[in-house]
Design an enzyme around this catalytic site. Structure first.
Site, PDB file in Angstrom:
ATOM      1  N   HIS A 103       0.802  -1.230   0.000  1.00 45.31           N
ATOM      2  CA  HIS A 103       0.000   0.000   0.000  1.00 45.31           C
ATOM      3  C   HIS A 103       0.836   1.282   0.000  1.00 45.31           C
ATOM      4  CE1 HIS A 103      -3.563  -2.271   0.076  1.00 45.31           C
ATOM      5  NE2 HIS A 103      -3.759  -2.397   1.367  1.00 45.31           N
ATOM      6  N   HIS A 173      -9.979   2.314   0.356  1.00 46.22           N
ATOM      7  CA  HIS A 173      -9.888   1.176   1.274  1.00 46.22           C
ATOM      8  C   HIS A 173     -10.968   1.219   2.350  1.00 46.22           C
ATOM      9  CE1 HIS A 173      -8.066  -2.130   3.433  1.00 46.22           C
ATOM     10  NE2 HIS A 173      -7.040  -2.174   2.588  1.00 46.22           N
ATOM     11  N   GLU A 288     -11.715  -3.510  -2.802  1.00 45.45           N
ATOM     12  CA  GLU A 288     -10.732  -2.550  -3.287  1.00 45.45           C
ATOM     13  C   GLU A 288     -10.568  -2.680  -4.801  1.00 45.45           C
ATOM     14  OE1 GLU A 288      -7.131  -3.165  -0.820  1.00 45.45           O
ATOM     15  OE2 GLU A 288      -8.502  -4.393   0.380  1.00 45.45           O
TER      16      GLU A 288
END
Length: 323
Positions: A103, A173, A288
């Site tokens: 991420h 997210h 996502e």
């Protein structure tokens, strides 16, 4: 409408913006582009917050790992070994989830304060990620626009440009709990994906595109979600110029339904099995929209490379209804 939400340890103020339309209220933070809350009615007209979030800034600072409601980048999901080749050179990234980069690294976009300005029925967030941030090449100018449609649907649109070849993969997210509280068990998911990307012990794709037929990954017909998912699904539609419907999440108890449309070729289903206090495992479900994990090391996957003169674009729409 904006208000002061809190102050970071270095004194930087964090503001919260409230969007309202068609019975939907969304709160967005300048910190991490976080969607703190999404309030929608159930089949009886009772309103509840359907995403997981903290009431104050301290919660996000003390519990950064779940990425609750955050704008994730430069690269959403994992890059194997925190390394990737591009134009004959190998770039080393921050390995914040050993042995991988996850991420965007230790301080990805979710832990940065964005510039925010109002637009019609929404807000525009902007940020410049300097060359070398978390190891990524190129100076990246990023824009994310959050708007509420006339129907009350939340649209998130991303754009980015770079001054040097780089890789980009952005996502939102949120952890959805359409019941509004408690465990998210009993939610039913329909997903337009005939294949998924199997992963190794480090959650890195093996490179295979596996058929979902006859497996627990087959959500082509709506089925109860259950637990144990942290997998990328290969959307049947592929990359598209405009958002196309790819997923529907439904809570029979409240009647609330979330429909997800996107331009992206993949969707990571994460059932939040590792959430910790003040939440519990399984309290939310993340959907996502994204390009595939580890694409920079998998030339057979849809490319995430962005070059000077090109514009990265991605759009996802979250629509709410009841039945």
């Amino acid at each position: 409408m904006s208000e002061l939400f809190g102050t970071l340890p270095d004194g930087t103020p964090v503001h919260r913006w409230t969007l309202k339309r068609a019975g939907v209220r969304v709160r967005v933070l300048s910190y991490g582009g976080i969607v703190q809350s999404v309030e929608v009615p159930d089949r009886e007209g009772r309103t509840a917050d359907v995403v997981l979030g903290f009431p104050g800034l301290d919660g996000y600072l003390e519990h950064p790992e779940p990425y609750l409601g955050a704008l994730v980048g430069r690269y959403a999901n994992r890059i194997a070994g925190g390394r990737f080749p591009l134009n004959g050179r190998t770039y080393a990234l921050t390995r914040n989830s050993e042995p991988n980069s996850l991420h965007g690294g230790e301080r990805g976009f979710d832990k940065r304060v964005w510039e925010v300005e109002p637009v019609e029925h929404g807000v525009r967030l902007t940020r410049v990620s300097p060359h070398g941030e978390e190891g990524f090449p190129g100076r990246l100018e990023v824009t994310a626009v959050y708007t509420l449609e006339e129907s009350g649907a939340l649209r998130i649109s991303y754009e980015a440009v770079t001054d040097a070849p780089t890789v980009v993969n952005l996502t939102h997210h949120a952890y959805w709990n359409l019941r509004g509280a408690g465990h998210a068990d009993g939610h039913e998911l329909r997903l337009a994906a005939s294949r998924y990307t199997p992963v190794d012990a480090d959650l890195i794709p093996t490179g295979a595109l596996a058929d979902v037929t006859g497996s627990r990954f087959d959500f082509r017909t709506a089925d109860e979600v259950g637990s144990g998912y942290d997998h990328n699904f290969v959307l049947d539609k592929g990359v598209t110029a405009a958002p196309q419907e790819v997923a529907e999440l439904h809570d029979p108890a409240s009647g609330r339904t979330l429909t997800v449309s996107t331009t992206e070729p993949g969707l990571q289903l994460y059932t939040a099995d590792h959430l910790s206090a003040p939440f519990a495992p399984g309290d939310g479900i993340a959907l996502e929209t994204q390009h595939f994990p580890d694409s920079p090391n998998r030339p057979e996957f849809p490319s995430t490379v962005l070059r000077p003169g090109e514009v990265f674009g991605s759009e996802t729409l979250y629509a709410f209804s009841t039945r």
